[in-house]
Design a protein around this motif. Structure first.
Motif, PDB file in Angstrom:
ATOM      1  N   GLY A  12       1.086  -1.394  -0.015  1.00  0.00           N
ATOM      2  CA  GLY A  12      -0.242   0.257   0.144  1.00  0.00           C
ATOM      3  C   GLY A  12       0.939   1.534   0.203  1.00  0.00           C
ATOM      4  O   GLY A  12       0.595   2.103   0.567  1.00  0.00           O
ATOM      5  N   GLY A  13       1.905   1.226  -0.408  1.00  0.00           N
ATOM      6  CA  GLY A  13       3.005   2.261  -0.285  1.00  0.00           C
ATOM      7  C   GLY A  13       2.730   3.591  -0.972  1.00  0.00           C
ATOM      8  O   GLY A  13       2.734   4.545  -0.604  1.00  0.00           O
ATOM      9  N   MET A  14       1.815   3.695  -2.277  1.00  0.00           N
ATOM     10  CA  MET A  14       1.575   4.824  -2.501  1.00  0.00           C
ATOM     11  C   MET A  14       0.687   5.526  -2.124  1.00  0.00           C
ATOM     12  O   MET A  14       0.553   6.855  -2.422  1.00  0.00           O
ATOM     13  N   MET A  15      -0.164   5.198  -1.257  1.00  0.00           N
ATOM     14  CA  MET A  15      -1.178   5.321  -0.093  1.00  0.00           C
ATOM     15  C   MET A  15      -0.297   6.143   0.915  1.00  0.00           C
ATOM     16  O   MET A  15      -0.497   6.697   1.439  1.00  0.00           O
ATOM     17  N   VAL A  16      -0.156   4.835   1.673  1.00  0.00           N
ATOM     18  CA  VAL A  16       0.582   4.904   2.821  1.00  0.00           C
ATOM     19  C   VAL A  16       2.162   6.171   3.059  1.00  0.00           C
ATOM     20  O   VAL A  16       1.869   7.157   4.163  1.00  0.00           O
ATOM     21  N   VAL A  17       2.443   5.572   2.550  1.00  0.00           N
ATOM     22  CA  VAL A  17       3.749   6.800   1.983  1.00  0.00           C
ATOM     23  C   VAL A  17       3.094   8.436   2.240  1.00  0.00           C
ATOM     24  O   VAL A  17       3.961   9.105   3.543  1.00  0.00           O
ATOM     25  N   PRO A  18       2.627   8.658   1.725  1.00  0.00           N
ATOM     26  CA  PRO A  18       2.676   9.908   1.135  1.00  0.00           C
ATOM     27  C   PRO A  18       1.854  10.449   2.587  1.00  0.00           C
ATOM     28  O   PRO A  18       1.784  11.525   2.996  1.00  0.00           O
ATOM     29  N   LEU A  19       0.640   9.491   3.146  1.00  0.00           N
ATOM     30  CA  LEU A  19      -0.638   9.920   3.827  1.00  0.00           C
ATOM     31  C   LEU A  19       0.637  10.025   5.254  1.00  0.00           C
ATOM     32  O   LEU A  19       0.005  10.740   5.991  1.00  0.00           O
ATOM     33  N   LEU A  21       3.408  10.702   5.831  1.00  0.00           N
ATOM     34  CA  LEU A  21       4.461  11.898   5.411  1.00  0.00           C
ATOM     35  C   LEU A  21       3.979  13.324   5.462  1.00  0.00           C
ATOM     36  O   LEU A  21       3.894  14.093   7.101  1.00  0.00           O
ATOM     37  N   ALA A  22       2.816  13.389   5.329  1.00  0.00           N
ATOM     38  CA  ALA A  22       1.747  14.668   5.121  1.00  0.00           C
ATOM     39  C   ALA A  22       1.088  14.341   7.078  1.00  0.00           C
ATOM     40  O   ALA A  22       1.127  15.611   7.349  1.00  0.00           O
ATOM     41  N   ALA A  23       1.167  13.179   7.605  1.00  0.00           N
ATOM     42  CA  ALA A  23       0.785  13.937   9.078  1.00  0.00           C
ATOM     43  C   ALA A  23       1.811  13.683   9.484  1.00  0.00           C
ATOM     44  O   ALA A  23       1.222  15.242  10.990  1.00  0.00           O
ATOM     45  N   ILE A  24       2.952  13.300   9.314  1.00  0.00           N
ATOM     46  CA  ILE A  24       3.784  14.299   9.694  1.00  0.00           C
ATOM     47  C   ILE A  24       3.882  15.440   9.943  1.00  0.00           C
ATOM     48  O   ILE A  24       3.939  16.580  10.933  1.00  0.00           O
ATOM     49  N   LEU A  25       3.880  15.854   8.536  1.00  0.00           N
ATOM     50  CA  LEU A  25       4.219  16.946   8.333  1.00  0.00           C
ATOM     51  C   LEU A  25       3.083  18.049   9.604  1.00  0.00           C
ATOM     52  O   LEU A  25       3.596  19.325   9.901  1.00  0.00           O
ATOM     53  N   ILE A 204      -3.511   8.666  -6.488  1.00  0.00           N
ATOM     54  CA  ILE A 204      -3.976   8.178  -5.052  1.00  0.00           C
ATOM     55  C   ILE A 204      -3.348   8.596  -4.291  1.00  0.00           C
ATOM     56  O   ILE A 204      -2.670   8.421  -3.776  1.00  0.00           O
ATOM     57  N   PRO A 205      -1.855   8.563  -4.936  1.00  0.00           N
ATOM     58  CA  PRO A 205      -0.473   9.711  -3.244  1.00  0.00           C
ATOM     59  C   PRO A 205      -0.956  10.647  -3.743  1.00  0.00           C
ATOM     60  O   PRO A 205      -0.354  11.213  -2.386  1.00  0.00           O
ATOM     61  N   PHE A 206      -1.447  11.498  -4.592  1.00  0.00           N
ATOM     62  CA  PHE A 206      -1.978  13.340  -4.158  1.00  0.00           C
ATOM     63  C   PHE A 206      -3.219  12.850  -3.119  1.00  0.00           C
ATOM     64  O   PHE A 206      -2.883  14.183  -2.158  1.00  0.00           O
ATOM     65  N   PHE A 207      -3.816  12.672  -3.528  1.00  0.00           N
ATOM     66  CA  PHE A 207      -5.280  12.736  -2.537  1.00  0.00           C
ATOM     67  C   PHE A 207      -4.597  12.202  -1.440  1.00  0.00           C
ATOM     68  O   PHE A 207      -5.380  12.548   0.263  1.00  0.00           O
ATOM     69  N   ALA A 208      -4.076  10.790  -1.110  1.00  0.00           N
ATOM     70  CA  ALA A 208      -3.580  10.160   0.039  1.00  0.00           C
ATOM     71  C   ALA A 208      -2.977  11.164   0.993  1.00  0.00           C
ATOM     72  O   ALA A 208      -2.855  11.547   2.341  1.00  0.00           O
ATOM     73  N   PHE A 209      -1.172  11.717   0.084  1.00  0.00           N
ATOM     74  CA  PHE A 209      -1.218  13.155   1.127  1.00  0.00           C
ATOM     75  C   PHE A 209      -2.174  14.568   1.339  1.00  0.00           C
ATOM     76  O   PHE A 209      -1.906  14.491   2.669  1.00  0.00           O
ATOM     77  N   ALA A 210      -2.242  14.944   0.574  1.00  0.00           N
ATOM     78  CA  ALA A 210      -4.186  15.876   1.318  1.00  0.00           C
ATOM     79  C   ALA A 210      -4.820  14.884   2.692  1.00  0.00           C
ATOM     80  O   ALA A 210      -5.236  15.460   3.524  1.00  0.00           O
ATOM     81  N   LEU A 211      -5.561  14.232   2.321  1.00  0.00           N
ATOM     82  CA  LEU A 211      -5.835  13.227   3.382  1.00  0.00           C
ATOM     83  C   LEU A 211      -5.072  13.558   5.078  1.00  0.00           C
ATOM     84  O   LEU A 211      -5.874  13.633   5.928  1.00  0.00           O
ATOM     85  N   GLY A 212      -3.541  13.302   4.917  1.00  0.00           N
ATOM     86  CA  GLY A 212      -2.859  12.907   5.716  1.00  0.00           C
ATOM     87  C   GLY A 212      -2.667  13.764   6.596  1.00  0.00           C
ATOM     88  O   GLY A 212      -2.332  14.216   7.334  1.00  0.00           O
TER      89      GLY A 212
END
Length: 334
Positions: A12-19, A21-25, A204-212
């Motif tokens: 699930g890396g395309m979702m998990v990693v951006p999410l 990273l964004a949550a930490i930020l 996927i990675p773009f909206f995962a980051f925004a969710l994060g």
């Protein structure tokens, strides 16, 4: 530098990693990307728009012959999620102490967290591991957004009367419409279907980051151990229930497990319930922080659990999502 290959090696890396990273930020420097204009529009406020575009692209891949399957999957997930959440809420009311809490948890927090799912996470998971009918099932899953099903649960076992105005037909249509538009385009023009297919995985990675960027790790601390446990229970109990329900129908069980989360808008559910019935007012504060903690916990834990389940299936020789395609999907991809 092989960024894509590295992400694909992580379940699930395309979702998990951006999410993450964004949550930490968002936790350590919440205003860093909130600078307005295109930057904030894409990386902070863009989740809704990007998911809507994803749904349109997904809708274009749906053959009209598979619509019934999608509705069946959505109805199954909706039912399983609600039954599990309502059952645990009932247990909480039966065994609650004098302070109205069960194991430190407010019963309305349990129902709100366990019956309401994060649509963005569901879309991200099935976008990577599901097929077209799994993605289209989201059109029904949108019904569990907000306090409606929490109210239904409370009404059924007599905690309060049914309250009007908690289900919005307009909001439901607003979720469904991008899928319908995509489905019409894809069924009218095969070339348009192929063109829009390219957008599904790319988004996927773009909206995962925004969710994060909507996740704050501080909420876990604020909600305390009970809130964290609520998130763990939501992921493992409702996610596992969905997994086995889908497996029983020979559908992709990963799509079933993808419902094991709590949506961000569930945080407002205790207050909405108290507004309808003042008898719940004393529980609003504690329930709100517990639901918030569950939201953050499930956003982190669900992708990890999904990764474990995927590895388990792959170890048994199952290929996702190919081994769970419908006949029409197999024919379309042949």
């Amino acid at each position: 530098m092989k960024i894509k290959a590295t992400l694909e090696r992580i379940p699930g890396g395309m979702m998990v990693v951006p999410l993450i990273l964004a949550a930490i930020l968002n936790t350590v420097a919440p205003d860093l990307l909130r600078i307005g204009n295109f930057t904030q529009a894409l990386f902070v406020d863009g989740a809704g728009t990007l998911i809507a575009l994803f749904l349109l692209c997904t809708g274009a891949q749906i053959n009209l012959k598979t619509v019934g399957v999608s509705l069946g999957k959505g109805a199954t997930l909706l039912t399983v999620k609600w039954i599990v959440g309502a059952a645990f809420g009932m247990l909480a009311y039966v065994f609650a102490g004098e302070n109205g809490l069960w194991l430190g948890l407010a019963p309305i927090a349990i129902i709100a967290a366990m019956t309401n799912s994060n649509g963005g996470l569901y879309i991200a998971v099935v976008g990577q591991y599901g097929n077209k009918t799994d993605r289209a099932a989201y059109s029904l899953l949108a019904l569990n957004d907000g306090p409606f099903f929490t109210m239904v649960a409370l009404a059924i076992f007599g905690a309060m009367g049914f309250v009007d105005g908690l289900f919005s037909l307009t909001a439901f249509i607003a979720v469904l419409l991008p899928i319908v538009v995509g489905m019409v385009l894809g069924n009218l023009d095969e070339e348009m279907r192929k063109f829009l297919d390219q957008g599904s995985s790319m988004l996927i990675p773009f909206f995962a980051f925004a969710l994060g960027m909507g996740i704050d790790f501080a909420k876990i601390i604020e909600g305390g151990i009970p809130g964290i446990l609520l998130g763990v229970a939501t992921t493992f109990i409702t996610g596992t229930a969905g997994y086995f329900a889908f497996k029983a129908f020979n559908w992709n069980p990963i799509a079933g497990a993808a419902e094991g989360s709590t949506a961000g808008n569930a945080v407002a559910t205790p207050a909405a319930i108290a507004a309808a019935n003042a008898g719940f007012a004393s529980m609003v504060d504690v329930a709100t922080v517990q639901v918030a903690a569950s939201t953050v916990t499930t956003a982190i834990l669900l992708p990890i659990y999904i990764g474990f389940l995927v590895k388990r299936l792959e170890g048994k020789g199952v290929t996702l999502p190919d081994d769970y395609q419908t006949e029409s999907e197999r024919h379309a991809s042949a």
